[in-house]
Design an enzyme around this catalytic site. Structure first.
Site, short mmCIF file in Angstrom:
data_model
loop_
_atom_site.label_atom_id
_atom_site.label_comp_id
_atom_site.label_asym_id
_atom_site.label_seq_id
_atom_site.Cartn_x
_atom_site.Cartn_y
_atom_site.Cartn_z
CE1 TYR A 258 0.61 0.72 4.51
CE2 TYR A 258 -0.48 -1.40 4.63
CZ TYR A 258 0.25 -0.41 5.22
OH TYR A 258 0.66 -0.55 6.54
CB CYS A 259 1.17 4.35 0.53
SG CYS A 259 1.63 6.10 0.33
#
Length: 278
Positions: free
Chosen positions: A146-147
């Site tokens: 994620y990110c």
């Protein structure tokens, strides 16, 4: 340039790592904006801040464009998480009691600090913090995390940290989240479900990551040691001490508190605006 950034004449330390569950994440982003102005203007010395927030999802501005965001936010609430939209770049990340956030705030005076130098300074800091372990901490994008970004920090291909920057009024705040304890894949699974619900099968203007939980882990998992927040804080403080003539504990000055009132109000208003649905 990188080592020059870490090597400051003095580091003021603001430790908010054990404030507790009532310490809201919006206060952190208001605080970092405050420190950018105070350090950037030369009113305050270079400052390092440590902070922990309980069960909070920090969304990026791009996440607010998800077609079924309301359903995704409802899912996060069902899982016991609150959520905010941050004022720096990136996408959704998980904060909880096992995630330590660190901020380094520098003054950008006559010599400009390029973006990579800020990232490199934090990367060097983390490498020095865990130099006693026989591992290679890499900075490269971990696809499926994620990110994701070019300064994802990983060990053996598994991401445990992500770095962002905030620049304001000649101040540069370099922020990192370190997954210290707990399950990195469980955190990633939460964000995977959030995107699955919020995006569904719709085509979107923006690209959102296809989360693969197995590419994320905590430092405790990767180093095979039960780390504590206190241990990692000690490593952080030792690293700063090794790169400075003087470190000292501090808090926001009276002048900074005046700045904070304005920045915190701005962060709240901006967060509410970002979460408004048409």
């Amino acid at each position: 340039m990188t080592l020059d950034l870490l090597k400051q004449k003095q580091w003021r330390i603001i430790d908010q790592s054990s404030v507790g569950p009532h310490f809201h994440a919006l206060q952190s982003f208001g605080t970092d904006d405050t420190l950018c102005e105070a350090v950037g203007s030369g009113k305050s010395p270079s400052t390092a801040r440590a902070w922990v927030h309980h069960r909070t999802i920090v969304l990026g501005i791009q996440d607010t464009k998800l077609p079924f965001l309301d359903k995704g936010l409802a899912y996060l609430e069902e899982q016991g998480f609150q959520y905010i939209v941050r004022n720096s770049g990136g996408l959704a990340v998980v904060l909880d009691e096992g995630v330590l956030n660190l901020t380094l705030v520098f003054q950008e005076a006559e010599k400009k600090i390029d973006i990579n130098s800020g990232y490199d300074a934090m990367w060097e800091c983390v490498k020095e913090m865990f130099a006693d372990f026989p591992v290679d901490i890499e900075a490269k994008e971990i696809v499926g995390s994620y990110c994701p970004g070019s300064y994802d920090l990983s060990i053996n291909g598994k991401k445990f940290a992500g770095i962002s920057q905030r620049r304001l009024r000649n101040g540069v705040a370099v922020q990192i989240y370190l997954c210290v304890t707990g399950s990195g894949s469980e955190r990633a699974g939460l964000i995977q479900n959030f995107y699955s619900i919020s995006k569904a099968d719709e085509q979107t203007k923006f690209h959102f990551p296809n989360i693969e939980p197995d590419v994320m882990a905590s430092l405790s998992e990767l180093l095979q040691v039960e780390l504590s927040m206190a241990d990692v804080m000690f490593r952080f403080l030792t690293t700063l001490k090794n790169n400075s003539n003087h470190i000292f504990a501090g808090s926001l000055s009276q002048e900074e508190l005046t700045f904070f009132d304005a920045y915190y109000k701005r962060v709240i208003e901006r967060n509410e605006k970002m979460l408004e649905r048409e």
